[in-house]
Design a protein around this motif. Structure first.
Motif, PDB file in Angstrom:
ATOM      1  N   GLU A 141       2.387  -8.546   4.823  1.00 27.69           N
ATOM      2  CA  GLU A 141       1.212  -9.369   5.068  1.00 27.69           C
ATOM      3  C   GLU A 141       0.357  -9.379   3.812  1.00 27.69           C
ATOM      4  N   LEU A 142      -0.481 -10.382   3.692  1.00 25.92           N
ATOM      5  CA  LEU A 142      -1.338 -10.528   2.520  1.00 25.92           C
ATOM      6  C   LEU A 142      -2.756 -10.784   3.016  1.00 25.92           C
ATOM      7  N   SER A 143      -3.604  -9.767   2.868  1.00 27.96           N
ATOM      8  CA  SER A 143      -4.998  -9.867   3.302  1.00 27.96           C
ATOM      9  C   SER A 143      -5.108 -10.333   4.742  1.00 27.96           C
ATOM     10  N   GLY A 144      -4.264  -9.763   5.597  1.00 26.73           N
ATOM     11  CA  GLY A 144      -4.353  -9.995   7.019  1.00 26.73           C
ATOM     12  C   GLY A 144      -3.425 -11.041   7.583  1.00 26.73           C
ATOM     13  N   THR A 149       1.425  -3.200   4.241  1.00 35.05           N
ATOM     14  CA  THR A 149       0.303  -4.109   4.060  1.00 35.05           C
ATOM     15  C   THR A 149      -0.029  -4.288   2.579  1.00 35.05           C
ATOM     16  N   ASN A 208       1.954 -17.678   6.178  1.00 37.72           N
ATOM     17  CA  ASN A 208       0.752 -17.879   5.370  1.00 37.72           C
ATOM     18  C   ASN A 208       0.724 -19.281   4.765  1.00 37.72           C
ATOM     19  N   ASP A 226      -3.305  -5.898   0.359  1.00 39.66           N
ATOM     20  CA  ASP A 226      -4.655  -6.449   0.411  1.00 39.66           C
ATOM     21  C   ASP A 226      -5.217  -6.423  -1.008  1.00 39.66           C
ATOM     22  N   VAL A 227      -5.063  -7.527  -1.706  1.00 38.88           N
ATOM     23  CA  VAL A 227      -5.531  -7.640  -3.079  1.00 38.88           C
ATOM     24  C   VAL A 227      -6.388  -8.892  -3.190  1.00 38.88           C
ATOM     25  N   SER A 228      -7.188  -8.943  -4.234  1.00 39.64           N
ATOM     26  CA  SER A 228      -8.061 -10.096  -4.425  1.00 39.64           C
ATOM     27  C   SER A 228      -7.271 -11.313  -4.876  1.00 39.64           C
ATOM     28  N   GLU A 229      -7.854 -12.484  -4.665  1.00 37.37           N
ATOM     29  CA  GLU A 229      -7.207 -13.704  -5.145  1.00 37.37           C
ATOM     30  C   GLU A 229      -7.099 -13.683  -6.668  1.00 37.37           C
ATOM     31  N   THR A 241      -6.531 -11.066  -8.555  1.00 34.39           N
ATOM     32  CA  THR A 241      -5.366 -10.247  -8.887  1.00 34.39           C
ATOM     33  C   THR A 241      -4.075 -11.005  -8.609  1.00 34.39           C
ATOM     34  N   GLU A 288       0.831  -1.201   0.000  1.00 26.52           N
ATOM     35  CA  GLU A 288       0.000   0.000   0.000  1.00 26.52           C
ATOM     36  C   GLU A 288       0.869   1.255   0.000  1.00 26.52           C
TER      37      GLU A 288
END
Length: 760
Positions: A271-274, A238, A280, A240-243, A245, A231
Motif C-alpha cells: 500500500e502507498l499512504s493508505g 506498508t 491506486n 508511507d512516504v511523501s509525494e 520523495t 517499512e
C-alpha cells in the motif's frame, strides 16, 4: 496448420481481410496520443464481454518448472486440458513462467482455433538470465556499467525468446535503501542516478531492435510504486512516504525505463499512504497516464488484485476486481478475478464498457507491437530453441559480467592477487564447493552449472592443484561435525586462507527479509576459529544485500563482495584471485556498521545537529551512542589492484548560469604496478534551499581504464537541469546559490572538492 501463420489466418468473419490490411508493418506501441490501428477497434467491436475479460487474464503455465512453481505462493499447475480449452474459448490472454517451446506451440494452436484467433502472450520472470545465468541485478549494478547490463539483458532475451517467450517481468527498478529487504537483490541499489541508468540499459537490452523483432523480449519495469520503501524492510509491508520523495527517489527509474521504450509496468504489492498500489487510481490514472502520458499497459503482480481484500481495502472478490480495474490495472495475474467478475460488473454498470474496451485495446496494441498478429509463432520455433541456449560467447559474457560485478572492499598488505604457484592455499567455507547457490534467487530456467564451483576453478588456475586444500568447515546456518577442527588444521598448514562464506540464495529475494543482516552465527564461529591460526585471510562474501560485517570477518586481510555471480561464478572468482583480471566493481549499496543502523544510505539529510567529525562521536549531534553516523563501506566504494590517485580538479570560473554548462575535469593516476579500472564519481550538495537537500547526490560517473604508471583525464558536464529538485509546490525547480562539488571514489570520500555558484 502451417508452422508459421500469417495475419490472414487470424480473423474470421466478413471483412477480415480488409481489417488485416490495416495492420501497419513494423507498428510499435505509441508513446503519445497516436491513434490505434483500425483493425484493433473493429476486433474489439466483435468481442463478447467474456472474451474481453479473457484478454485481461494472465495465468501460470501448465508447463511451469518446479522452480517457477516454488517461486510463488500456492501456485498449482492447472490441468492441461483446461488450459487448452481456456485458450480455445478466448478466456486467456497468455501464460507465464513456462519454458517448454512445444507446450507454447500447443497453446498457440489452441488460440488459433478460437472464434477470433487472437494470439496468446507468453511471459516469464527472466530476471538475470535464462539458461545462462548472469550475476543478480544488484551485483551487475556494482559494475557501474550500464552497457554491460544492456548486453546481458540482450543475451537473456535471445535465449528466452527462442522458446517462445515474448515478455519478461523485469527489470525491477525499485530503489532499495533498507538492507533488510530481500528483494533489493533484484534491483540496482540505493541510488537514483544509478537506478535510472541501469533501468534504461536493461529495457534497451531486453527489447533489442524493437518489440516486433523475433528475439525481442518486452520489458516490464516493476513494481509501481515505492515497493523498496517497505517499512522495516519487511516484504509486502506498508509504505508511507511523501509525494516529494516519490517524485525525487522512487519515480525516476520508472521514467527512465519508459523513456527507453518500456510499454508495460507492474503494480506493486504494497500500500502507498493508505491505498494499496493495485487499487491506486492516483498512481495509474493521474500520474502514469495523465501526467506522464504513458500509453502502455499495467499488469497486477501475482494475485495482487485479490490481496486488496486482505489489505482491508475491498470487501470481497467482486469489490476487489472493481477497485483494481477502475484504478487502472489492465491485466489480472493469476487470481482469475477479472474473468470471473468483470462481465457481471459491466452488466450492472459498475464498470463502464468503454473502460473495459480501453484496457482490451491496450492489451491488443501490445500484442500487435510484439508482431503477434502478423506472426503468432515467430518466437515459437522448436528447432531453434536449443540452438540459442548457452552459446560459448554467452557463457564468456557471463564470466566477464561476473568479474566486473565483484567489489574489493579491502586488500591490506597487497595480499591479492595470489600467486598461482608456490603457495599453499586453504579454501574453507560452505561456498567452497557449492553450486546450488551460485545462481542466486529468481533463477527459474538456469542450465547445468555443476562444474562452476570455486574449488574446481581454483585448481584449474593453479600451477600445482595439490597445493589447494578444500574444507567446508560449516554449513550456511549450521555447524558440521568436526568442521571447525578440520578447517583450523587446513588453515594452520596453509600460507593463505580463502574463506568462502556468506548468505545462501534462500536468504535473498521475495519474502526473504532479514532482521539481522550479519554473517550467520555458524560461519562467524568458523571465521573466528580460522582467524585464530594467524594465517592471512581472504574473505569472499556471498550475499544479496549489504551486510553488517563484524569481528574477524570485518577484520580479514582482504575482503571481496562476490554476491551471486551465476553460471560462471567459480571461473570468474579464480580469474580475480590469481590476477587474470582486476576487481573493478563498486558498491551500489552502503554497508552499515551495525544492523541497527539500517535503513542507511549515503544521500541522507544533514539534520539540525550533524556531526562534522563522525569518528569523534561529539555529544548532542546525530549519531548512535556507540557508532558514527557513517557507513562501514560507503556507496561507490571499491578497490583495484592498481594504486589510484586523483588530482588536477578544474571547474573553470565556478559559475553556472541559466543556459550554460559547468565543465568539471580531473586527472586520475595509477601509481601501482597492475592495470586498473576506476569508477570516478561526481557528487554535489546544494548548501541552502527552500527544501532541505541530501548531504551528497550522485550526478554522474565514469569508468575509466588506467594502465600501470599512467594517467587519464576525466570530464563531466553539469547543467542547470541536473540541479533540479521538487520545491514547496511539488514542481521541479532550481534555486540560485552555492553548491559543493566532489570528484571522488565513493560517496563518503573527500576526493577532490570545490564549490560553484548557480546564478539566477
Amino acid at each position: 496448420m502451417p508452422f508459421l501463420s500469417t495475419r490472414r489466418n487470424l480473423l474470421l468473419g466478413s471483412g477480415s481481410l480488409a481489417l488485416l490490411s490495416q495492420v501497419p508493418s513494423g507498428w510499435a506501441l505509441p508513446r503519445s496520443d497516436a491513434s490505434t490501428p483500425a483493425f484493433i477497434d473493429q476486433l474489439i467491436g466483435r468481442m463478447t464481454v467474456e472474451e474481453k475479460a479473457g484478454q485481461l487474464t494472465l495465468l501460470g503455465s501448465v508447463a511451469a518448472s518446479a522452480a517457477a512453481i516454488a517461486a510463488n505462493p500456492g501456485m498449482r499447475q492447472p490441468a492441461v486440458a483446461l488450459q487448452l480449452e481456456a485458450a480455445r474459448a478466448g478466456q486467456l490472454t497468455g501464460v507465464f513462467n513456462g519454458s517448454d517451446v512445444r507446450w507454447h506451440r500447443q497453446l498457440q494452436d489452441a488460440a488459433m482455433q478460437s472464434r477470433l484467433k487472437i494470439p496468446l502472450l507468453f511471459a516469464a520472470d527472466v530476471i538475470h538470465g535464462f539458461s545462462t545465468v548472469f550475476p543478480v541485478p544488484l551485483a551487475e549494478s556494482a559494475s557501474f556499467e550500464p552497457a554491460l547490463a544492456r548486453r546481458t539483458a540482450r543475451a537473456a532475451a535471445r535465449e528466452a525468446s527462442a522458446v517462445g517467450i515474448d515478455w519478461t517481468f523485469a527489470p525491477m527498478v525499485d530503489v532499495a535503501r533498507d538492507a533488510r529487504w530481500g528483494r533489493a537483490v533484484e534491483g540496482a541499489g540505493e541510488d537514483v542516478l544509478l537506478g535510472r541508468r541501469m533501468a534504461e540499459a536493461r529495457v534497451q537490452g531486453f527489447q533489442g531492435e524493437g518489440l516486433s523483432h523475433p528475439d525481442a523480449l518486452a520489458a516490464c519495469p516493476k513494481h509501481f510504486a515505492a515497493y523498496g520503501a517497505a517499512e522495516a524492510g519487511l516484504d509486502y509491508n506498508t509504505v508511507d512516504v511523501s509525494e516529494r520523495t516519490l517524485r525525487e527517489v522512487y519515480f525516476p527509474p520508472f521514467q527512465s525505463a519508459f523513456d527507453a521504450g518500456a510499454v508495460t509496468t507492474m503494480a506493486a504489492f504494497n500500500e502507498l499512504s493508505g491505498i494499496p498500489a493495485t487499487g491506486n487510481a492516483w498512481l495509474f490514472d493521474d500520474v502514469l497516464r495523465g501526467q506522464w502520458k504513458y500509453q502502455g499497459l499495467v499488469v497486477s503482480d501475482y494475485t495482487g488484485d485479490r490481496e486488496l481484500i486482505a489489505h482491508g481495502f475491498a470487501s470481497d472478490e467482486r469489490d476487489a476486481t472493481r477497485k483494481a480495474f477502475l484504478a487502472g490495472v489492465d491485466i489480472s495475474m493469476q487470481s482469475g478475478l477479472y474473468l470471473r467478475w468483470l462481465p457481471s460488473l459491466v452488466a450492472s454498470g459498475d464498470v463502464p464498457m468503454a473502460r473495459l474496451d480501453e484496457s482490451v485495446r491496450r492489451v491488443l496494441r501490445f500484442k500487435a507491437a510484439l508482431g503477434l498478429f502478423d506472426a503468432p509463432y515467430q518466437r515459437i520455433r522448436p528447432r531453434r530453441a536449443q540452438a540459442r541456449q548457452r552459446l560459448p560467447e554467452t557463457l564468456q559474457l557471463a564470466r566477464d559480467a561476473a568479474r566486473r560485478s565483484v567489489v574489493m572492499l579491502k586488500n591490506d598488505n597487497a595480499l591479492l592477487p595470489l600467486a598461482r604457484q608456490g603457495r599453499r592455499i586453504a579454501l574453507i567455507g560452505p561456498m567452497a564447493r557449492d553450486t546450488a547457490n551460485i545462481h542466486g534467487p529468481w533463477t527459474l530456467f538456469g542450465g547445468d552449472d555443476s562444474g562452476s564451483d570455486l574449488a574446481s576453478a581454483m585448481r584449474a588456475a593453479m600451477g600445482d592443484p595439490d597445493a589447494l586444500q578444500v574444507v567446508d568447515g560449516s554449513g550456511f546456518d549450521s555447524d558440521l561435525p568436526g568442521g571447525i577442527e578440520e578447517a583450523v588444521q587446513a588453515a594452520s598448514a596453509a600460507d593463505v586462507v580463502v574463506l568462502a562464506i556468506g548468505e545462501p540464495r534462500s536468504f535473498s529475494g521475495e519474502a526473504q527479509s532479514r532482521t539481522d543482516i550479519v554473517i550467520p552465527a555458524a560461519q562467524q564461529r568458523l571465521s573466528d576459529a580460522v582467524a585464530a591460526t594467524g594465517t592471512p585471510r581472504v574473505v569472499l562474501l556471498s550475499n544479496g544485500r549489504a551486510l553488517a560485517l563484524q569481528g574477524t570477518v570485518r577484520d580479514a586481510t582482504a575482503i571481496l563482495v562476490t554476491w551471486f555471480l551465476g553460471s560462471q561464478s567459480g571461473p570468474a572468482l579464480a580469474d580475480l584471485l590469481f590476477g587474470q583480471a582486476s576487481p573493478s566493481g563498486r558498491l551500489p549499496v552502503s554497508f552499515p556498521r551495525a544492523p541497527g543502523q539500517v535503513p542507511w544510505y549515503y544521500a541522507h539529510k544533514p539534520t539540525g545537529r550533524p556531526d562534522p567529525q563522525p569518528a569523534e562521536l561529539r555529544a548532542y549531534t546525530t549519531h548512535y551512542r556507540d557508532i558514527p553516523n557513517a557507513s562501514l563501506y560507503p556507496f561507490g566504494h571499491g578497490l583495484t589492484y592498481g594504486r589510484i590517485d586523483y588530482d588536477g580538479l578544474d571547474i573553470g570560473n565556478a559559475r553556472l548560469d541559466a543556459t550554460g554548462v559547468l565543465t568539471v575535469r580531473a586527472r586520475i593516476h595509477n601509481r601501482g604496478t597492475h592495470a586498473a579500472e576506476e569508477v570516478v564519481q561526481l557528487y554535489i550538495r546544494d548548501r541552502v534551499a527552500s527544501i532541505t537537500r541530501p548531504v551528497r547526490e550522485l550526478k554522474d560517473f565514469r569508468k575509466v581504464a588506467v594502465a600501470p604508471g599512467d594517467s587519464t583525464d576525466v570530464e563531466f558536464t553539469l547543467r542547470r537541469q541536473d540541479l533540479l529538485f521538487f520545491g514547496s509546490a511539488l514542481a521541479a525547480t532550481v534555486e540560485p546559490g552555492t553548491f559543493d562539488l566532489w570528484v571522488a571514489p565513493s560517496a563518503e570520500a573527500e576526493g577532490l572538492h570545490a564549490t560553484f555558484e548557480l546564478l539566477g
